[in-house]
Design an enzyme around this catalytic site. Structure first.
Site, PDB file in Angstrom:
ATOM      1  N   GLY B 270      49.836  46.296  36.443  1.00 26.78           N
ATOM      2  CA  GLY B 270      49.748  47.683  36.003  1.00 26.78           C
ATOM      3  C   GLY B 270      50.994  48.471  36.362  1.00 26.78           C
ATOM      4  N   ARG B 271      51.585  48.147  37.499  1.00 21.57           N
ATOM      5  CA  ARG B 271      52.741  48.927  37.956  1.00 21.57           C
ATOM      6  C   ARG B 271      53.957  48.736  37.074  1.00 21.57           C
ATOM      7  NH1 ARG B 271      50.896  47.581  43.971  1.00 21.57           N
ATOM      8  NH2 ARG B 271      49.470  49.343  44.071  1.00 21.57           N
ATOM      9  N   TYR B 409      48.996  57.583  39.893  1.00 22.76           N
ATOM     10  CA  TYR B 409      48.121  56.421  39.663  1.00 22.76           C
ATOM     11  C   TYR B 409      48.843  55.074  39.756  1.00 22.76           C
ATOM     12  CZ  TYR B 409      48.774  57.165  34.432  1.00 22.76           C
ATOM     13  OH  TYR B 409      49.224  57.342  33.167  1.00 22.76           O
ATOM     14  N   GLU B 410      48.078  54.011  39.746  1.00 25.85           N
ATOM     15  CA  GLU B 410      48.558  52.629  40.007  1.00 25.85           C
ATOM     16  C   GLU B 410      49.170  52.531  41.402  1.00 25.85           C
ATOM     17  OE1 GLU B 410      47.102  52.254  36.749  1.00 25.85           O
ATOM     18  OE2 GLU B 410      48.211  50.393  36.884  1.00 25.85           O
ATOM     19  N   GLY B 411      48.616  53.268  42.350  1.00 24.87           N
ATOM     20  CA  GLY B 411      49.178  53.314  43.706  1.00 24.87           C
ATOM     21  C   GLY B 411      50.203  54.434  43.745  1.00 24.87           C
TER      22      GLY B 411
END
Lengths: 248, 604
Positions: B270-271, B409-411
Site C-alpha cells: 500500500g505504501r 494513512y498507510e502508516g
C-alpha cells in the site's frame, strides 16, 4: 461481412504545430499521435457491426513503423487484424492507391475511412478508393445501417441530412454521427493484452505516382491584443472595423 | 536474462546505501513498453472523461458517483491489473500495477482513495494470503468490480499501534464459526463494499488474526454515518460495528495470530502504491498552475515571468520528476525480485510477498517523500493561483485538502520514518545488508587526513555522483554511531530517528533522479535532457542542505567533545560542493521549459 477501417495516424488535437526545413515539413518533435478522430468514429461503428452482426474488422494504415502504436490501439479496441503499408504517406492519391490495393486483395464488403484526416484535411482518400475499386461511395456519412447486402446511409448536407439507399460493396467517408463522442471506446486492459497476440501484417507499398508535393506551410497569423474603443469614439470604431478588421 | 545475472545486478532492499548502481540498471518511466504506454493512455482517457470532467461531484460528497466510477474502472479492467490471470485478473507486473495506480489517481483524492483501498488493502490480503478456495471464491468478483472490498484494521484505541485492537473473535460452540464483535473506524469504502478484511483477536492471543467477512447487515454488521472530513469528500469513510457477526471458520485468512503480519505486509504494498498515487496529482497541479501563471496578467505581464513564481514552478516540477524516478526504480526492483523468486520455485503468492517485503525500506521512504511533495506542490499551486486558489471554484483548493490525508494513512509519515531506519538497522543486524563494514570505513576516514585534491568533475554528474556517495557516508556516520551508542534503545530516540530517516530519504531520491537522467542522457543526448539535468542538480542541492541540517541536529544530540567535532567536520566534508551550482539559474531554466510546454511533460 468483412470490414476494412482505414486509419490515419495524426497529431493529437492539442499538439503545438511547428514546421521545419524551411516550412516544408511538419515538425513531429514532441508531438503525440492518435487515431484520426473521423476514423475513430468509423472504427467504433465497425465494432458495433462486429458485435451485433458478426462482422470481421480489419484496420489498415499507410506509414512507417512509428505508426504501429496507433493501429495497435485499434486492435486493443477490438479490431481483429491490422495491416501497415510500409511507406511514408505523401499525397491523397498515393495513400488511397495503397489502401485500395490492400482492400482489393482482402475482399472487403465495407470500407470505412474518415471523411478527412485532421492534419492535412485533404478529404480525398475515401473517394479515390471507391473510384479505384469501382465501389459505391457515400461521403460525410453520419449514419450507416446494413442488412444483408443492402445499406442505408445518411449523409450530412448543408443544413440537413440526406438518406441514401445503396448496397455493398461500399466505401464511406465517415465522421461524427456514425457514433457519438460518448460512444468512443477506451481500450480496456484485456483488449490491450490481446492486441499483442493479434496479427499486424506489414506489407510493402505498391508503386504509385506522387502527384503533389508540399512547397510551403504557413500558420495563421497570430491574433493581436483586444482593442478597447471608448464608447464615445464611434469614428475610431468604424475606422478600425473598416481598415483593420475589414469587416465593414 | 538469466536469473543468475539478474540476481547479481539487483540490489537487495536498503543496499542502495552501501552500493553504487550503474544507471543502466535502474528502470525509468522512459523504459515503458508499448503495451504499458497504451495502458497509461487508457487510464488517462478514463480519468479525463469520467473523473476530471466531474471533479465538483466528488467535492459535493456524491458517494454514489464514486461507486459508479469504480464500477466503470472495473469494466475497463483497471481494478484487476495486479491480479493473477487464474483469478480473473490481467496478471501484469508490478510496474504496470504502479503505472495504473499513478495515472488513475490525479484527478481527485476521493476516487484514488476508493481505488487504492479496494485494489490494495481490500483485495491484496486475499490474493497474498488467501487459501485456494478463498481466492477462487472472492478474487474474481473483486477483480471485475462486481464486488468491492474494505480493510478494517484501525479502531478507536488502535491506530498506529495496530496490534492493540480490541475486536474479538470467539469460536462458536459447534466450532463452525467465529463470532466477531468490535468497532472499526476510518474504514474507506465502507458505504458500498461487499466484503471486509477484518482483524480481530482470538482469546488472549498476542497477535491479531485476519478474517474475510461478507457484508451482510442481517449478520450483526452496522455502519456509522459518513465521517465529515477535511478532504477526499466522496471517499466513503465510516465506522463499522460488528456485533457477534458469524464468520465461517474457513474464512480465516492464513493462520491464527498471523493477522498483524498480513496487516503490515498489505501496508508495505500500500505504501509504494500510495507514493504512485501522489504522482499524477502533482503533475495535474503543475499543469493547472502553469496554465494559470501563463495567462494571469499582473503589472502588465503574465505572472510566469516573475522569478518568485518561476522558483515555485521549478521546485514543483523537480519534486515530481524526482518522485517518478525513485518510485519506478523501486517498482522495477520489486518486479525483478518477484521474478527471481518465481524462477527459484516460489509460488507467485510467496514471491510477491517476499519481493515487496524485501523493499519495505524503499516503500516507506517513497510513502513519506512523495506524500510530502504532493502537499508542498498543492500548497504552492494555491499560492500561484493567489486568491483564486483559495476559492473552492478552482481545483487547487480540493487538491490541497485531498493531499493532506496521504501523510496520515498507510502508516503516518512519522511511523514510516522510524520504520525505514528501524528496518535498515534490523537488516544490518541480520546480515542482509552490510552496514557495519562501510560504517567502520567511514569512521576510519574521519580519523584520516582528507585529500585536498579536486577530482576531475568534467563528465556529466561526476561531481553529483561523488557527492551522493558522500551523502551516504553521512547516514552511515550518524546511524552507525547512534546504533553504537544506544543499541536496541535507539528506537526510543525518535527525534534522532526522524533526522536519520530524512537523510536516508534524501539520498534515495537524489540518487534516483541522477541515475534516471544519466541513463536518458546516454540514450537521448545531454541536450535533449538539459532540463532533467537541471532538475537533478537542483534536487541534489536541496537534498544536501537538508542532510547537512538534519545531520547536524542528529550528531549534536548524542555526541560531545572531540567525537562531536570530528563528526561535524566529517559532515562538512561530506556535504561540500567543489563547484557550487547556481540554483537560481537552474530554477529559471526549469521553469521556462515548463512554461513553454504549458505544464509538466517529463513523463511523456
Amino acid at each position: 461481412m468483412k470490414i476494412l477501417v482505414c486509419i490515419s495516424n495524426v497529431p493529437d488535437t492539442t499538439s503545438k504545430i511547428n514546421f521545419t526545413e524551411g516550412d516544408t515539413k511538419f515538425d513531429t518533435n514532441g508531438v503525440q499521435f492518435v487515431i484520426n478522430p473521423n476514423d475513430e468514429f468509423g472504427l467504433t461503428r465497425a465494432m458495433w457491426f462486429k458485435e451485433k452482426q458478426g462482422a470481421t474488422v480489419h484496420v489498415a494504415t499507410v506509414g512507417g513503423a512509428q505508426t504501429e502504436p496507433t493501429i495497435r490501439k485499434a486492435l486493443a479496441i477490438g479490431a481483429d487484424e491490422a495491416i501497415r503499408i510500409n511507406a511514408e504517406p505523401t499525397d491523397g492519391f498515393f495513400v488511397a492507391r495503397q489502401l485500395a490495393e490492400v482492400a482489393k486483395n482482402g475482399g472487403y464488403d465495407l470500407i470505412i475511412a474518415g471523411r478527412e484526416s485532421i492534419d492535412y484535411n485533404g478529404g480525398m482518400v475515401p473517394g479515390i478508393i471507391a473510384t479505384l475499386l469501382d465501389m459505391n461511395f457515400v461521403n460525410t456519412c453520419v449514419s450507416l445501417e446494413i442488412e444483408g447486402t443492402d445499406a442505408k446511409a445518411v449523409r450530412e448536407i448543408d443544413g440537413g441530412n440526406e438518406t441514401i439507399a445503396t448496397s455493398l460493396p461500399l466505401v464511406i467517408g465517415g465522421q461524427k454521427g456514425l457514433v457519438e463522442e460518448s460512444d468512443l471506446r477506451i481500450p480496456n486492459m484485456r483488449g490491450i493484452m490481446m492486441a499483442r497476440k493479434k496479427a499486424l501484417h506489414v506489407v510493402e507499398a505498391t508503386d504509385a505516382p506522387t502527384m503533389t508535393a508540399d512547397v510551403k506551410f504557413e500558420k495563421p497569423a497570430a491574433k493581436g491584443p483586444v482593442k478597447l474603443v471608448d464608447a464615445g469614439n464611434i469614428d475610431e470604431l468604424i475606422s478600425l472595423l473598416h481598415n483593420e478588421a475589414k469587416a465593414i | 536474462m538469466s536469473t543468475e545475472t539478474k540476481e547479481k545486478q539487483l540490489l537487495r532492499g536498503g543496499q542502495f546505501l552501501v552500493k553504487q548502481v550503474d544507471c543502466e540498471e535502474i528502470f525509468t518511466l522512459e523504459d515503458l513498453n508499448e503495451e504499458q504506454q497504451m495502458m497509461r493512455e487508457s487510464t488517462k482517457e478514463f480519468v479525463d472523461r469520467e473523473l476530471w470532467a466531474h471533479w465538483e461531484r466528488f467535492e459535493n460528497k456524491d458517494y454514489a458517483y464514486t461507486e459508479e466510477t469504480m464500477r466503470k474502472a472495473g469494466e475497463l479492467g483497471l481494478l484487476s491489473v495486479a491480479i493473477p490471470e487464474a483469478y480473473g485478473g490481467m496478471g501484469m507486473g508490478f510496474v504496470s500495477t504502479m503505472l495504473v495506480c499513478d495515472y488513475i489517481s490525479g484527478a481527485t483524492g476521493s476516487f484514488s482513495t476508493a481505488f487504492g483501498a479496494h485494489t490494495g488493502i481490500g483485495t491484496m490480503p486475499i490474493t497474498l494470503y488467501g487459501s485456494e478456495e478463498q481466492k477462487q471464491k472472492y478474487v474474481p468478483k473483486l477483480a471485475s468490480g462486481e464486488w468491492f472490498g474494505a480493510y478494517c484494521l484501525t479502531e478507536p484505541g488502535a491506530g498506529s499501534d495496530a496490534n492493540s485492537g480490541k475486536t474479538k473473535a470467539v469460536l462458536s460452540e459447534d466450532g463452525k464459526h467465529y463470532l466477531i464483535s468490535g468497532q472499526k473506524m476510518w474504514i474507506s469504502n465502507a458505504g458500498f463494499c461487499n466484503l471486509f478484511i477484518v482483524f480481530a483477536r482470538i482469546g488472549d492471543d498476542k497477535n491479531i488474526t485476519g478474517f474475510i467477512v461478507e457484508n451482510d447487515p442481517s449478520n450483526g454488521i452496522s455502519l456509522g454515518d459518513e465521517e465529515k472530513k477535511l478532504g477526499i469528500h466522496s471517499s466513503s469513510t465510516r465506522q463499522v460495528f460488528f456485533n457477534e457477526t458469524k464468520v465461517p471458520v474457513e474464512n480465516m485468512l492464513s493462520e491464527r495470530g498471523n493477522g498483524f503480519k498480513i496487516a503490515m505486509n498489505a501496508l508495505n504494498v500500500g505504501r509504494i502504491k500510495l507514493a504512485a498515487a501522489c504522482l499524477e496529482a502533482q503533475r495535474r497541479v503543475i499543469n493547472e498552475a502553469t496554465k494559470y501563471a501563463n495567462e494571469r496578467v499582473q503589472f502588465k505581464t503574465p505572472i510566469i515571468n516573475f522569478g518568485a513564481i518561476k522558483a515555485k514552478i521549478a521546485d514543483m516540477a523537480t519534486n515530481a520528476y524526482v518522485d517518478e524516478a525513485a518510485s519506478y526504480r523501486a517498482a522495477k526492483d520489486i518486479e525483478d525480485r518477484i521474478a527471481i523468486r518465481v524462477a527459484e520455485g516460489n509460488t507467485h503468492q510467496e514471491a510477491e510477498l517476499k519481493g515487496v517485503e524485501e523493499y519495505a525500506i524503499e516503500c516507506s521512504i517513497l510513502k513519506v517523500a512523495v506524500s510530502e511533495h504532493v502537499q508542498q506542490t498543492t500548497d504552492e499551486g494555491i499560492q500561484i493561483f493567489g486568491g483564486m486558489g483559495f476559492s473552492a471554484d478552482t481545483p487547487m483548493e480540493s487538491a490541497w485538502r485531498d493531499a493532506r490525508i496521504a501523510r496520515i494513512y498507510e502508516g503516518t509519515n512519522e511511523i514510516n520514518r522510524m520504520l525505514a531506519v528501524g528496518m535498515l538497522v534490523k537488516k544490518a543486524m541480520k546480515g542482509h545488508v552490510d552496514l557495519l563494514g562501510p560504517a567502520t570505513a567511514v569512521g576510519e576516514e574521519l580519523m584520516g587526513i582528507p585529500s585536498f585534491d579536486t577530482p576531475d568533475y568534467s563528465a556529466l554528474f561526476a561531481e553529483e555522483k561523488d557527492l551522493v556517495k558522500r551523502l551516504k557516508k553521512v547516514f552511515l556516520m550518524v546511524a552507525g554511531s547512534a546504533v553504537q551508542k544506544f543499541g536496541p534503545q535507539l528506537e526510543e530516540h525518535q527525534q534522532l530517528l526522524m533526522a536519520a530517516s530524512d537523510i536516508l530519504i534524501q539520498v534515495y531520491l537524489a540518487e534516483s533522479a541522477i541515475l534516471r537522467t544519466e541513463k536518458n542522457a546516454k540514450r537521448f543526448g545531454e541536450e535533449a535532457q538539459a532540463t532533467q539535468i537541471a532538475m537533478s542538480k537542483l534536487y541534489l542541492y536541496r537534498a544536501v542542505d537538508i542532510i547537512a541540517q538534519r545531520g547536524k541536529e542528529a550528531i549534536v544530540s548524542f555526541s560531545e567533545g572531540d567525537e562531536q567535532k570530528m563528526m561535524l567536520m566529517g559532515l562538512k566534508r561530506f556535504t561540500k560542493y567543489a563547484n557550487q551550482p547556481n540554483v537560481v539559474a537552474l530554477r529559471t531554466q526549469i521553469a521556462e521549459r515548463v512554461a513553454a510546454d504549458g505544464g509538466y511533460t517529463f513523463d511523456a
